[in-house]
Design a protein around this motif. Structure first.
Motif, PDB file in Angstrom:
ATOM      1  N   LEU A   1       1.888  -6.849   6.572  1.00 16.76           N
ATOM      2  CA  LEU A   1       1.599  -7.794   5.491  1.00 16.76           C
ATOM      3  C   LEU A   1       0.492  -7.271   4.583  1.00 16.76           C
ATOM      4  O   LEU A   1       0.565  -7.399   3.356  1.00 16.76           O
ATOM      5  CB  LEU A   1       1.199  -9.154   6.075  1.00 16.76           C
ATOM      6  N   VAL A   2      -0.545  -6.679   5.188  1.00 16.59           N
ATOM      7  CA  VAL A   2      -1.660  -6.135   4.398  1.00 16.59           C
ATOM      8  C   VAL A   2      -1.177  -4.983   3.521  1.00 16.59           C
ATOM      9  O   VAL A   2      -1.520  -4.907   2.333  1.00 16.59           O
ATOM     10  CB  VAL A   2      -2.810  -5.680   5.321  1.00 16.59           C
ATOM     11  N   GLN A   3      -0.369  -4.080   4.086  1.00 18.35           N
ATOM     12  CA  GLN A   3       0.136  -2.951   3.300  1.00 18.35           C
ATOM     13  C   GLN A   3       1.020  -3.429   2.152  1.00 18.35           C
ATOM     14  O   GLN A   3       0.911  -2.935   1.023  1.00 18.35           O
ATOM     15  CB  GLN A   3       0.923  -1.986   4.189  1.00 18.35           C
ATOM     16  N   ALA A   4       1.880  -4.413   2.426  1.00 13.20           N
ATOM     17  CA  ALA A   4       2.736  -4.961   1.369  1.00 13.20           C
ATOM     18  C   ALA A   4       1.896  -5.608   0.269  1.00 13.20           C
ATOM     19  O   ALA A   4       2.199  -5.480  -0.921  1.00 13.20           O
ATOM     20  CB  ALA A   4       3.709  -5.975   1.963  1.00 13.20           C
ATOM     21  N   GLN A   5       0.827  -6.303   0.663  1.00  9.03           N
ATOM     22  CA  GLN A   5      -0.078  -6.929  -0.303  1.00  9.03           C
ATOM     23  C   GLN A   5      -0.741  -5.872  -1.186  1.00  9.03           C
ATOM     24  O   GLN A   5      -0.785  -6.012  -2.416  1.00  9.03           O
ATOM     25  CB  GLN A   5      -1.145  -7.736   0.443  1.00  9.03           C
ATOM     26  N   ILE A   6      -1.230  -4.801  -0.580  1.00  7.48           N
ATOM     27  CA  ILE A   6      -1.940  -3.760  -1.330  1.00  7.48           C
ATOM     28  C   ILE A   6      -1.002  -3.069  -2.316  1.00  7.48           C
ATOM     29  O   ILE A   6      -1.333  -2.900  -3.499  1.00  7.48           O
ATOM     30  CB  ILE A   6      -2.566  -2.727  -0.366  1.00  7.48           C
ATOM     31  N   ILE A   7       0.193  -2.673  -1.857  1.00  2.75           N
ATOM     32  CA  ILE A   7       1.099  -1.911  -2.712  1.00  2.75           C
ATOM     33  C   ILE A   7       1.603  -2.758  -3.877  1.00  2.75           C
ATOM     34  O   ILE A   7       1.651  -2.297  -5.028  1.00  2.75           O
ATOM     35  CB  ILE A   7       2.266  -1.341  -1.879  1.00  2.75           C
ATOM     36  N   ALA A   8       1.968  -4.020  -3.594  1.00  4.47           N
ATOM     37  CA  ALA A   8       2.468  -4.885  -4.670  1.00  4.47           C
ATOM     38  C   ALA A   8       1.362  -5.219  -5.671  1.00  4.47           C
ATOM     39  O   ALA A   8       1.575  -5.189  -6.887  1.00  4.47           O
ATOM     40  CB  ALA A   8       3.051  -6.169  -4.077  1.00  4.47           C
TER      41      ALA A   8
ATOM     42  N   PHE B   1      -3.865 -10.069  -7.666  1.00  3.06           N
ATOM     43  CA  PHE B   1      -4.139 -10.141  -6.231  1.00  3.06           C
ATOM     44  C   PHE B   1      -3.729 -11.505  -5.677  1.00  3.06           C
ATOM     45  O   PHE B   1      -3.057 -11.589  -4.635  1.00  3.06           O
ATOM     46  CB  PHE B   1      -5.622  -9.890  -5.965  1.00  3.06           C
ATOM     47  N   PHE B   2      -4.094 -12.582  -6.371  1.00  2.00           N
ATOM     48  CA  PHE B   2      -3.784 -13.916  -5.857  1.00  2.00           C
ATOM     49  C   PHE B   2      -2.312 -14.268  -6.032  1.00  2.00           C
ATOM     50  O   PHE B   2      -1.738 -14.988  -5.205  1.00  2.00           O
ATOM     51  CB  PHE B   2      -4.677 -14.961  -6.526  1.00  2.00           C
ATOM     52  N   ILE B   3      -1.664 -13.763  -7.086  1.00  2.00           N
ATOM     53  CA  ILE B   3      -0.221 -13.995  -7.251  1.00  2.00           C
ATOM     54  C   ILE B   3       0.545 -13.345  -6.102  1.00  2.00           C
ATOM     55  O   ILE B   3       1.428 -13.961  -5.488  1.00  2.00           O
ATOM     56  CB  ILE B   3       0.266 -13.455  -8.609  1.00  2.00           C
ATOM     57  N   VAL B   4       0.212 -12.097  -5.802  1.00  2.00           N
ATOM     58  CA  VAL B   4       0.879 -11.396  -4.703  1.00  2.00           C
ATOM     59  C   VAL B   4       0.522 -12.037  -3.369  1.00  2.00           C
ATOM     60  O   VAL B   4       1.379 -12.180  -2.485  1.00  2.00           O
ATOM     61  CB  VAL B   4       0.505  -9.898  -4.712  1.00  2.00           C
ATOM     62  N   ALA B   5      -0.740 -12.460  -3.205  1.00  2.00           N
ATOM     63  CA  ALA B   5      -1.162 -13.105  -1.965  1.00  2.00           C
ATOM     64  C   ALA B   5      -0.370 -14.387  -1.714  1.00  2.00           C
ATOM     65  O   ALA B   5      -0.017 -14.698  -0.566  1.00  2.00           O
ATOM     66  CB  ALA B   5      -2.657 -13.404  -2.003  1.00  2.00           C
TER      67      ALA B   5
ATOM     68  N   ILE C   1      12.426  -2.109  10.240  1.00  2.00           N
ATOM     69  CA  ILE C   1      12.345  -1.988   8.787  1.00  2.00           C
ATOM     70  C   ILE C   1      12.922  -0.634   8.394  1.00  2.00           C
ATOM     71  O   ILE C   1      12.561   0.400   8.981  1.00  2.00           O
ATOM     72  CB  ILE C   1      10.887  -2.125   8.308  1.00  2.00           C
ATOM     73  N   THR C   2      13.814  -0.630   7.404  1.00  2.00           N
ATOM     74  CA  THR C   2      14.538   0.601   7.044  1.00  2.00           C
ATOM     75  C   THR C   2      13.738   1.530   6.134  1.00  2.00           C
ATOM     76  O   THR C   2      14.244   2.556   5.709  1.00  2.00           O
ATOM     77  CB  THR C   2      15.868   0.246   6.342  1.00  2.00           C
ATOM     78  N   ARG C   3      12.513   1.174   5.823  1.00  2.00           N
ATOM     79  CA  ARG C   3      11.635   2.034   5.016  1.00  2.00           C
ATOM     80  C   ARG C   3      10.566   2.648   5.902  1.00  2.00           C
ATOM     81  O   ARG C   3      10.464   2.335   7.091  1.00  2.00           O
ATOM     82  CB  ARG C   3      10.988   1.221   3.906  1.00  2.00           C
ATOM     83  N   PHE C   4       9.730   3.516   5.285  1.00  2.00           N
ATOM     84  CA  PHE C   4       8.625   4.091   6.043  1.00  2.00           C
ATOM     85  C   PHE C   4       7.296   3.454   5.659  1.00  2.00           C
ATOM     86  O   PHE C   4       6.236   3.915   6.070  1.00  2.00           O
ATOM     87  CB  PHE C   4       8.568   5.624   5.890  1.00  2.00           C
ATOM     88  N   PHE C   5       7.345   2.382   4.855  1.00  2.00           N
ATOM     89  CA  PHE C   5       6.171   1.560   4.591  1.00  2.00           C
ATOM     90  C   PHE C   5       6.663   0.156   4.273  1.00  2.00           C
ATOM     91  O   PHE C   5       7.856  -0.074   4.061  1.00  2.00           O
ATOM     92  CB  PHE C   5       5.313   2.140   3.458  1.00  2.00           C
ATOM     93  N   CYS C   6       5.733  -0.785   4.241  1.00  2.00           N
ATOM     94  CA  CYS C   6       6.099  -2.198   4.100  1.00  2.00           C
ATOM     95  C   CYS C   6       5.984  -2.662   2.650  1.00  2.00           C
ATOM     96  O   CYS C   6       4.983  -2.388   1.980  1.00  2.00           O
ATOM     97  CB  CYS C   6       5.184  -3.064   4.961  1.00  2.00           C
ATOM     98  N   VAL C   7       7.013  -3.351   2.193  1.00  2.00           N
ATOM     99  CA  VAL C   7       6.948  -4.118   0.951  1.00  2.00           C
ATOM    100  C   VAL C   7       7.516  -5.494   1.258  1.00  2.00           C
ATOM    101  O   VAL C   7       8.228  -5.684   2.255  1.00  2.00           O
ATOM    102  CB  VAL C   7       7.726  -3.442  -0.207  1.00  2.00           C
ATOM    103  N   ASN C   8       7.224  -6.446   0.396  1.00  2.00           N
ATOM    104  CA  ASN C   8       7.541  -7.841   0.698  1.00  2.00           C
ATOM    105  C   ASN C   8       9.018  -8.065   0.998  1.00  2.00           C
ATOM    106  O   ASN C   8       9.381  -8.726   1.973  1.00  2.00           O
ATOM    107  CB  ASN C   8       7.087  -8.728  -0.473  1.00  2.00           C
ATOM    108  N   TRP C   9       9.905  -7.498   0.184  1.00  2.00           N
ATOM    109  CA  TRP C   9      11.327  -7.793   0.344  1.00  2.00           C
ATOM    110  C   TRP C   9      11.892  -7.264   1.658  1.00  2.00           C
ATOM    111  O   TRP C   9      12.837  -7.837   2.216  1.00  2.00           O
ATOM    112  CB  TRP C   9      12.127  -7.243  -0.839  1.00  2.00           C
TER     113      TRP C   9
END
Length: 310
Positions: free
Chosen positions: A97-104, A152-156, A172-180
């Motif tokens: 969740l943290v990684q997805a938050q940072i990247i988005a 930051f708050f919109i993505v949060a 997860i079929t990726r090598f990092f996390c994103v929200n979708w």
């Protein structure tokens, strides 16, 4: 509702499963890329902070641009480097969740800063006599805070909606996390409707950011068409912004197209390359574009390099 929260505590990332034969080459290239990103962005930040002649709105915004690049890449590269040397590629639920938050939020902050830069250039070229009163120190601080805190708050908010879903798979079929990628693991697809609404609202907000940038540059082009001096200003200070915007939108567009229309039709290596573009090309290219194009920064870099060679 709390009983429905996912009991999954660890995700398995399968995006790197086909890289075992080239693991050390990929590790070296990834480490080299991350080191260059750190070098060029930290150099821009230090040069702007240390040189009082660069304490102007345009350069301060550029400084925040490079800070955002460090923020986004720090949420991605250390974990990737660790995974490249690990036999099992896993990430904790909270870490995902943290990684997805940072990247988005990194991508959204980039677009917000570009919209503020477009406003700054519009005022500087179209309303030059009002520039210092409009782009005062107080307003600049507000715009910088807006460009960081709002995304930051919109993505949060979107990540909070995702954290409430009950998940039925840890893969997860990726090598990092994103929200979708997390939302796709929901046990009851109907429960993701509110996540989709949140995603569409976010897309709409940043679509209007993009429209604002386009309209700003239409006004700039009209103003610069009749003045040689303004055309020179436009080429020196606005063209880097347009190139940065084009690079950002192109990388996002490629990733979205792969996610929506071709996730099963392309080899994993190609999907990995497209997925990583937004965390390689903008953080690497933007400082180089500005460093070469903006005269004050280029001159300052040349002075520093000359002193070091003596």
């Amino acid at each position: 509702m709390m009983d429905n929260i996912s009991q999954i505590r660890m995700f398995f990332l399968s995006g790197l499963n086909e890289t075992h034969n080239h693991i050390f080459t990929l590790f070296f290239l990834t480490l080299l890329c991350y080191c260059v990103i750190l070098l060029v962005n930290i150099s821009i930040i230090v040069i702007i902070i240390m040189d009082k002649n660069l304490h102007e709105p345009m350069y301060i915004l550029l400084c925040t641009f490079s800070m955002n690049a460090l923020y986004g890449t720090t949420g991605f590269y250390p974990k990737l480097l660790w995974d490249l040397l690990s036999p099992v590629h896993v990430i904790s639920y909270s870490g995902c969740l943290v990684q997805a938050q940072i990247i988005a939020s990194f991508a959204c902050v980039d677009l917000s800063i570009l919209s503020v830069m477009a406003y700054d250039r519009y005022v500087a070229i179209c309303r030059p006599l009002e520039y210092h009163s409009v782009m005062s120190k107080q307003r600049l601080i507000l715009l910088v805070c807006y460009s960081w805190l709002t995304p930051f708050f919109i993505v949060a908010a979107n990540m909070f909606l995702t954290s409430r879903l009950k998940l039925c798979s840890p893969y997860i079929t990726r090598f990092f996390c994103v929200n979708w990628t997390i939302v796709k693991l929901a046990c009851i697809p109907a429960e993701t409707a509110i996540n989709s609404i949140g995603t569409y609202i976010t897309i709409l907000i940043y679509f209007f950011h993009g429209m604002f940038i386009v309209l700003s540059y239409i006004c700039l082009i009209k103003t610069c068409a009749n003045s040689i001096e303004n055309r020179v200003k436009f080429m020196q200070t606005c063209v880097p912004h347009l190139v940065s915007l084009f690079i950002l939108l192109l990388t996002i567009l490629f990733d979205v197209m792969i996610m929506r229309f071709g996730s099963k039709d392309f080899p994993q290596a190609f999907k990995n390359f497209v997925a990583i573009e937004i965390l390689v090309i903008p953080p690497l290219m933007n400082p180089l574009i500005y460093g070469f194009k903006l005269t004050k920064i280029r001159n300052r870099v040349l002075v520093v390099m000359t002193l070091k060679t003596k």
